[in-house]
Design an enzyme around this catalytic site. Structure first.
Site, PDB file in Angstrom:
ATOM      1  N   GLU A  60       0.812  -1.211   0.000  1.00  8.34           N
ATOM      2  CA  GLU A  60       0.000   0.000   0.000  1.00  8.34           C
ATOM      3  C   GLU A  60       0.851   1.270   0.000  1.00  8.34           C
ATOM      4  OE1 GLU A  60      -2.616  -3.283   1.009  1.00  8.34           O
ATOM      5  OE2 GLU A  60      -0.680  -2.652   1.848  1.00  8.34           O
ATOM      6  N   HIS A 129     -10.818  -5.120   8.181  1.00  6.92           N
ATOM      7  CA  HIS A 129     -11.684  -5.011   7.012  1.00  6.92           C
ATOM      8  C   HIS A 129     -12.947  -4.192   7.324  1.00  6.92           C
ATOM      9  CE1 HIS A 129      -9.211  -8.526   6.250  1.00  6.92           C
ATOM     10  NE2 HIS A 129      -9.581  -8.546   4.988  1.00  6.92           N
TER      11      HIS A 129
END
Length: 326
Positions: A60, A129
């Site tokens: 990321e 998540h």
């Protein structure tokens, strides 16, 4: 016109803008042939090719840095993080570079990048998540934070975000991805950023929410209407910068407000809205503002998610509380 879901509206907006502007490129993990973890980019790899729909490694920080570099060199990257909880390694690139390029160069450069990510709980996902940490990014000068709550608004707001010359954090409520379908004309018309949307008119109380919580908020307003309480529902949509003009006008009309978000209560966007209402509309209030929020805990695993999320009944109870106390 066929009806489409929110995630299909995201795909439709991406395809429209990629076709209209060759500088728009997509990058992220598994967004190419696989179409992304929620299939938001499905079919775009075949249509536009690997040079414009770029699969990246699981890195990321690299995605963030690559997107910033692309943006300041004239491209319009739309970078996807698979879940909001996975975006944190890129925070260095987003805060120290994307948000500061215009200021650092005294306006000679801008950073037209959109960072897309699913966010929020309610899909029975594991840890990392289910984050709702929009306040982290909203605190940073130079960043715009946009959260759609329907297919129509997802389409129009994403187009506006891609066309915006400065960085946008575009948060997509995962539990609304396939919740409802709407007719969404593929006409390339953007919706205004930095603007609230009034979804329901009312004179008794202002319900202020965004993202997935619009679902419970609208349901609560329907229940209240059956009791003779007319709630005005405001979809904030852009949580940074806030459209306080619309919020204050609503609160000045109703005299009461309940602010709803699924993020943890402490330090949330609701606290900022409440503070600005107290500063600018205190004498219009018939009761103190009330927040209905997630709890100051890690989002629990699937079996307990429903106890964490603000429910329709919690919103209704909050309205009853301020109606009785005013």
């Amino acid at each position: 016109m066929p009806q489409i879901t929110l995630v299909e509206a995201i795909n439709q907006a991406l395809a429209y803008e990629m076709n209209a502007d060759k500088n728009v490129v997509l990058l992220g993990e598994d967004i190419g042939k696989n179409g992304g973890v929620f299939r938001a980019t499905q079919g775009l790899y075949d249509r536009f090719g690997p040079h414009r729909v770029c699969d990246t490694p699981l890195a990321e920080s690299m995605i963030g840095g690559l997107a910033v570099g692309m943006a300041i060199m004239g491209l319009k990257p739309v970078a996807e993080f698979q879940f909001m909880g996975f975006s944190y390694p890129a925070v260095d690139q987003i805060i120290n570079h994307a948000s500061r390029i215009r200021n650092r160069t005294r306006g000679k450069m801008s950073c037209p990048v959109v960072f897309r990510t699913p966010y929020g709980c309610g899909i029975h996902a594991p840890e990392h998540h289910s984050e709702s940490t929009e306040a982290l990014f909203a605190h940073i000068p130079g960043l715009r934070v946009v959260i759609p709550s329907s297919p129509i608004r997802a389409y129009g707001l994403l187009l506006a975000s891609i066309r915006n010359p400065d960085p946008v954090i575009f948060l997509e409520p995962a539990r609304l991805y396939r919740y409802v379908k709407q007719e969404v004309p593929d006409d390339g018309k953007e919706l205004p950023l930095d603007t609230c949307f009034t979804l329901r008119q009312g004179n008794d109380v202002s319900l202020i929410a965004w993202g997935a919580m619009i679902k419970e908020t609208m349901a609560a307003s329907n229940q209240l209407a059956q009791e003779g309480i007319e709630a005005e529902v405001i979809d904030v949509a852009t949580v940074k910068p806030l459209d306080m003009d619309t919020i204050l006008a609503s609160v000045e009309k109703t005299g009461r407000c309940v602010i709803i978000h699924e993020a943890a209560k402490t330090g949330g966007i609701g606290a900022d809205i409440s503070a600005q209402i107290a500063e600018q509309a205190l004498f219009s209030l018939k009761a103190p503002p009330v927040r209905v929020c997630g709890f100051d805990t890690i989002v629990p695993y699937a079996r307990l998610e429903k106890y964490y999320l603000p429910s329709e009944q919690r919103i209704v109870d909050a309205v009853h509380h301020i109606m009785e106390g005013s």
